[in-house]
Design an enzyme around this catalytic site. Structure first.
Site, PDB file in Angstrom:
ATOM      1  N   TYR A   1      95.687 161.094 -41.912  1.00  0.00           N
ATOM      2  CA  TYR A   1      96.300 160.312 -40.824  1.00  0.00           C
ATOM      3  C   TYR A   1      95.281 160.545 -39.546  1.00  0.00           C
ATOM      4  O   TYR A   1      95.995 159.570 -38.666  1.00  0.00           O
ATOM      5  CB  TYR A   1      96.827 162.053 -40.394  1.00  0.00           C
ATOM      6  CG  TYR A   1      98.190 161.950 -39.251  1.00  0.00           C
ATOM      7  CD1 TYR A   1      99.328 162.120 -39.195  1.00  0.00           C
ATOM      8  CD2 TYR A   1      97.066 162.821 -37.771  1.00  0.00           C
ATOM      9  CE1 TYR A   1     100.225 162.044 -38.405  1.00  0.00           C
ATOM     10  CE2 TYR A   1      98.605 162.228 -36.991  1.00  0.00           C
ATOM     11  CZ  TYR A   1     100.040 162.781 -37.171  1.00  0.00           C
ATOM     12  OH  TYR A   1     100.095 162.413 -36.231  1.00  0.00           O
TER      13      TYR A   1
ATOM     14  N   SER B   1      98.289 159.814 -31.689  1.00  0.00           N
ATOM     15  CA  SER B   1      98.486 161.184 -31.766  1.00  0.00           C
ATOM     16  C   SER B   1      97.445 161.199 -30.687  1.00  0.00           C
ATOM     17  O   SER B   1      96.210 160.724 -30.859  1.00  0.00           O
ATOM     18  CB  SER B   1      99.032 161.317 -33.215  1.00  0.00           C
ATOM     19  OG  SER B   1      98.260 162.938 -33.135  1.00  0.00           O
TER      20      SER B   1
HETATM   21  N1  LIG Z   1     105.441 166.040 -33.633  1.00  0.00           N
HETATM   22  C1  LIG Z   1     104.443 166.221 -34.046  1.00  0.00           C
HETATM   23  O1  LIG Z   1     103.537 166.913 -33.132  1.00  0.00           O
HETATM   24  C2  LIG Z   1     103.415 164.948 -33.575  1.00  0.00           C
HETATM   25  C3  LIG Z   1     102.037 164.641 -32.563  1.00  0.00           C
HETATM   26  C4  LIG Z   1     101.370 163.599 -32.589  1.00  0.00           C
HETATM   27  C5  LIG Z   1     102.261 162.282 -33.034  1.00  0.00           C
HETATM   28  N2  LIG Z   1     102.989 163.025 -33.657  1.00  0.00           N
HETATM   29  C6  LIG Z   1     103.701 161.509 -33.898  1.00  0.00           C
HETATM   30  O2  LIG Z   1     104.991 160.923 -33.803  1.00  0.00           O
HETATM   31  C7  LIG Z   1     105.776 160.164 -34.270  1.00  0.00           C
HETATM   32  C8  LIG Z   1     107.178 160.596 -34.728  1.00  0.00           C
HETATM   33  O3  LIG Z   1     106.869 161.597 -35.509  1.00  0.00           O
HETATM   34  P1  LIG Z   1     108.004 162.623 -35.083  1.00  0.00           P
HETATM   35  O4  LIG Z   1     107.179 163.858 -34.362  1.00  0.00           O
HETATM   36  O5  LIG Z   1     109.223 162.785 -34.846  1.00  0.00           O
HETATM   37  O6  LIG Z   1     108.114 163.333 -36.782  1.00  0.00           O
HETATM   38  P2  LIG Z   1     109.974 163.048 -37.610  1.00  0.00           P
HETATM   39  O7  LIG Z   1     109.429 163.556 -39.384  1.00  0.00           O
HETATM   40  O8  LIG Z   1     110.472 164.240 -36.778  1.00  0.00           O
HETATM   41  O9  LIG Z   1     110.082 162.232 -37.442  1.00  0.00           O
HETATM   42  C9  LIG Z   1     109.710 160.558 -37.708  1.00  0.00           C
HETATM   43  C10 LIG Z   1     110.621 160.293 -38.156  1.00  0.00           C
HETATM   44  O10 LIG Z   1     110.321 158.350 -39.071  1.00  0.00           O
HETATM   45  C11 LIG Z   1     110.659 158.508 -40.229  1.00  0.00           C
HETATM   46  N3  LIG Z   1     109.607 157.844 -41.184  1.00  0.00           N
HETATM   47  C12 LIG Z   1     109.055 158.519 -42.078  1.00  0.00           C
HETATM   48  N4  LIG Z   1     108.073 156.804 -42.601  1.00  0.00           N
HETATM   49  C13 LIG Z   1     108.303 156.207 -42.607  1.00  0.00           C
HETATM   50  C14 LIG Z   1     109.076 154.846 -42.837  1.00  0.00           C
HETATM   51  N5  LIG Z   1     108.232 154.546 -44.361  1.00  0.00           N
HETATM   52  N6  LIG Z   1     109.825 153.566 -42.446  1.00  0.00           N
HETATM   53  C15 LIG Z   1     110.725 154.309 -42.047  1.00  0.00           C
HETATM   54  N7  LIG Z   1     110.738 155.569 -41.401  1.00  0.00           N
HETATM   55  C16 LIG Z   1     110.209 156.508 -41.880  1.00  0.00           C
HETATM   56  C17 LIG Z   1     111.095 159.693 -40.428  1.00  0.00           C
HETATM   57  O11 LIG Z   1     112.620 159.510 -41.874  1.00  0.00           O
HETATM   58  C18 LIG Z   1     111.644 160.253 -39.857  1.00  0.00           C
HETATM   59  O12 LIG Z   1     113.391 160.029 -38.808  1.00  0.00           O
HETATM   60  C19 LIG Z   1     104.818 159.627 -35.776  1.00  0.00           C
HETATM   61  O13 LIG Z   1     103.873 158.843 -35.670  1.00  0.00           O
HETATM   62  C20 LIG Z   1     103.672 160.951 -35.394  1.00  0.00           C
HETATM   63  O14 LIG Z   1     102.394 160.663 -36.286  1.00  0.00           O
HETATM   64  C21 LIG Z   1     103.937 163.617 -33.757  1.00  0.00           C
END
Ligand SMILES: NC(=O)c1ccc[n+]([C@@H]2O[C@H](COP(=O)([O-])OP(=O)(O)OC[C@H]3O[C@@H](n4cnc5c(N)ncnc54)[C@H](O)[C@@H]3O)[C@@H](O)[C@H]2O)c1
Length: 286
Positions: A170, A149
């Site tokens: 985080y 991130s």
């Molecule tokens: N959305 C943002 O603004 C953003 C920004 C920077 C980084 N990220 C990172 O991107 C990645 C994807 O997130 P996203 O934005 O698609 O959010 P999201 O919440 O839509 O997707 C995350 C997925 O991970 C799954 N998950 C959570 N805990 C889990 C576990 N213990 N075991 C297996 N699966 C698990 C959830 O059920 C979900 O399907 C993450 O690592 C997040 O930290 C997101």
């Protein structure tokens, strides 16, 4: 078409959001997918995680493209479950070329230390567990990708008398992912397995479109809505965007899975619409 033809890619957190977008984008370019997701909530996370129905929808979208997918509920905190899922996927699909370790949670706004432990367990330990599950199957020249991130690359927190342990955790977890990728790239270089991190800015998924995030971006309001948060989301990027789309991240992942990146390793790849460069406008460090 065909940029990752007949490769098999293991994706964690593939039921929705970026993970689903990556499964679909890779399938469009000829890959088969091994997908896992926790498919249930975690106590310290104040927004719903994905469901089994979400994972089934990823399956439907990949199969609609004529590619194969093995999808199983599994928690990235459980190394044995990941190893079993990858073994099952490889048994059915015949090989493994790449792992995209990207499952994550954001227990923002939680004051108890357990939130710190939970986010590190998922966002960092989960990456290590996914890599461990994949490594015995990866051929020389394979590709390891971990999602960090822009939080990994910024000052971690504002000053406050009541630390937000979810937010601190985080940042800690994402910085740890960045460091792990750096070191693992050196360790796996003799096998020409490349290891890279992808660092998104705000991305238009359920993690961002959640009440804890609205409160994070609009601390001045008691019950902020998405409409309240949208103008504040813009401050993250230099392009004046509130967020990038999951497909923008999937395009970077596609490049890193494909042989186009065969000599790209140890990189911290930002897909951030200028979020970091606007905060650190100095000369790049090599
Ligand atoms: N959305 C943002 O603004 C953003 C920004 C920077 C980084 N990220 C990172 O991107 C990645 C994807 O997130 P996203 O934005 O698609 O959010 P999201 O919440 O839509 O997707 C995350 C997925 O991970 C799954 N998950 C959570 N805990 C889990 C576990 N213990 N075991 C297996 N699966 C698990 C959830 O059920 C979900 O399907 C993450 O690592 C997040 O930290 C997101």
């Amino acid at each position: 078409m065909g940029r990752v033809q007949d490769k098999v890619v293991f994706i964690t957190g593939a039921a929705r959001g970026q993970g689903r977008a990556e499964a679909v984008r890779l399938a469009e370019e000829g890959a088969d997918i091994i997908a896992i997701d926790v498919c249930e909530g975690i106590d310290s996370v104040d927004y719903p995680l994905a469901s089994r129905a979400d994972l089934d929808e990823t399956v439907r979208l990949v199969e609609k493209l004529g590619r194969r997918i093995v999808a199983l509920p599994a928690d990235v905190r459980d190394p044995a479950a990941l190893q079993a899922a990858v073994a099952e996927g490889v048994a059915q699909l015949g090989r493994l070329d790449s792992v995209v370790a990207q499952a994550g949670i954001a227990p923002i706004g939680r004051a108890e230390a357990q939130a710190f432990m939970d986010v590190v367990a998922v966002n960092f330990n989960g990456v290590v567990n996914a890599v461990q599950a994949a490594l015995p199957h990866l051929p020389d020249g394979g590709s390891v990708i971990a999602t960090g991130s822009t939080a990994a690359l910024m000052q971690s927190s504002d000053m406050t008398s009541r630390p937000d342990f979810g937010k601190l955790g985080y940042s800690f977890a994402k910085r740890s992912v960045a460091a792990f990728v750096n070191d693992l790239a050196v360790a796996l270089a003799p096998r020409r397995i490349r290891v890279n991190a992808v660092h998104p800015t705000n991305c238009n998924t359920d993690m961002l479109n959640s009440e804890p995030m609205y409160r994070e971006f609009r601390p001045d309001l008691e019950n902020p809505t998405r409409e309240d948060a949208l103008p504040a989301f813009h401050v993250m990027t230099a392009f004046g965007l509130p967020y990038v789309e999951p497909r923008d991240i999937a395009d970077m992942v596609l490049f890193l899975v494909s042989d186009e990146s065969r000599y790209v390793t140890g990189m911290q790849m930002r897909v951030d619409a200028g979020a970091i460069v606007q905060r650190r406008p100095q000369q790049p460090q090599f």
